[in-house]
Design an enzyme around this catalytic site. Sequence first.
Site, PDB file in Angstrom:
ATOM      1  N   ASP A  83       0.736  -1.305   0.123  1.00  0.00           N
ATOM      2  CA  ASP A  83       0.053   0.108   0.029  1.00  0.00           C
ATOM      3  C   ASP A  83       0.894   1.302  -0.100  1.00  0.00           C
ATOM      4  O   ASP A  83       2.199   1.239   0.405  1.00  0.00           O
ATOM      5  CB  ASP A  83      -1.002  -0.037   1.387  1.00  0.00           C
ATOM      6  CG  ASP A  83       0.008  -0.064   2.689  1.00  0.00           C
ATOM      7  OD1 ASP A  83       0.249  -1.278   2.858  1.00  0.00           O
ATOM      8  OD2 ASP A  83       0.480   0.875   3.044  1.00  0.00           O
ATOM      9  N   ASP A 119       0.618   3.873   2.265  1.00  0.00           N
ATOM     10  CA  ASP A 119       0.589   4.409   3.679  1.00  0.00           C
ATOM     11  C   ASP A 119      -0.777   5.555   3.223  1.00  0.00           C
ATOM     12  O   ASP A 119      -1.617   5.359   2.451  1.00  0.00           O
ATOM     13  CB  ASP A 119       1.978   4.797   4.118  1.00  0.00           C
ATOM     14  CG  ASP A 119       1.606   4.802   5.635  1.00  0.00           C
ATOM     15  OD1 ASP A 119       1.172   3.940   6.238  1.00  0.00           O
ATOM     16  OD2 ASP A 119       2.266   5.843   6.283  1.00  0.00           O
TER      17      ASP A 119
END
Length: 292
Positions: A212, A214
Amino acid sequence: MSETITPMIGFIGGSGVYDLDGLEDRTWVKVRTPWGDPSDEILTGTLSGVRVAFLPRHGRGHPTPPSALNYRANIDAMKRIGCTELISLSAVGSLKEELPPGHFVIVDQFIDRTFAREKSFFGTGCVAHVSVAHPVCPRLGDALEDAARRIALPVTRGGTYLVMEGPQFSTKAESLLYRQWGCDVIGMTNMPEAKLAREAELCYATIAMVTDYDCWHPDHAHVTVEQVGKVLFGNAEKARAVVKTVVPLLGARRDPCPAGCDRALDHALITAPDKRDPDLMAKLDVVAQRVI
Ligand SMILES: CSC[C@H]1O[C@H](OP(=O)(O)O)[C@H](O)[C@@H]1O
Ligand SMILES: Nc1ncnc2[nH]cnc12
């Protein structure tokens, strides 16, 4: 002629990696340590004629969060079962646009922002200070890079992994701060694991698998486990392919670590022999066996 070692390559599987397939003579072994119980039993076997061991970091089924992991027991258990080196397979968030989900980073540095964990095997009764200036073994890093490139994974060599306490993901202000510090990826587990591996004189390297962006990224306001999960299982499959490729590259015989990871305690113990605590020394039977 220089002395050679017969290695056992240890893998610590992170989120999404709870088993290793393709091992011959697979056996799950319960290992007890003076530091308590490791996260789970350890899977042992051979791959391409090389002895390997595998520990699911959070346990099978992921019952244990990062702050509650017994990192000392995990490292001691891996050494106790015979590991000479450890490769961590870890899920991380990305702090850089050019490291998208699905990308792999062979990190070479860490910033340790954890604060609620036991970080050393040593202490009162046997004080030791090891160097972690270069916490990653370059020979293991080379092998991981070679393996990732052979199977055409998108991979970057080198990068700084910010280790946060968790279990919550970062605030946006924290995420932006870590970007300003020049960090590349963020996770919750590689410290104190890497420091303890060094104290135990085990070579250590991580292949960090981006799940991901973040929360700093303008197009990704939050991290969620659902979002991480979507990428995680694809990454885990690729991680297993890295394992199958890196093991024969490392091989069944090799020279002692050129960087000296296996001799980290040579000049680290400072407590005079007559001031050492026998109980602590007994607990260090495997971790510090070479120097005590
Ligand atoms: C499920 S996302 C958060 C979780 O995943 C990472 O763990 P690991 O390094 O064991 O793969 C991260 O550090 C968090 O613990
Ligand atoms: N964004 C993130 N922060 C901390 N740990 C993670 N593990 C996977 N993604 C993460």
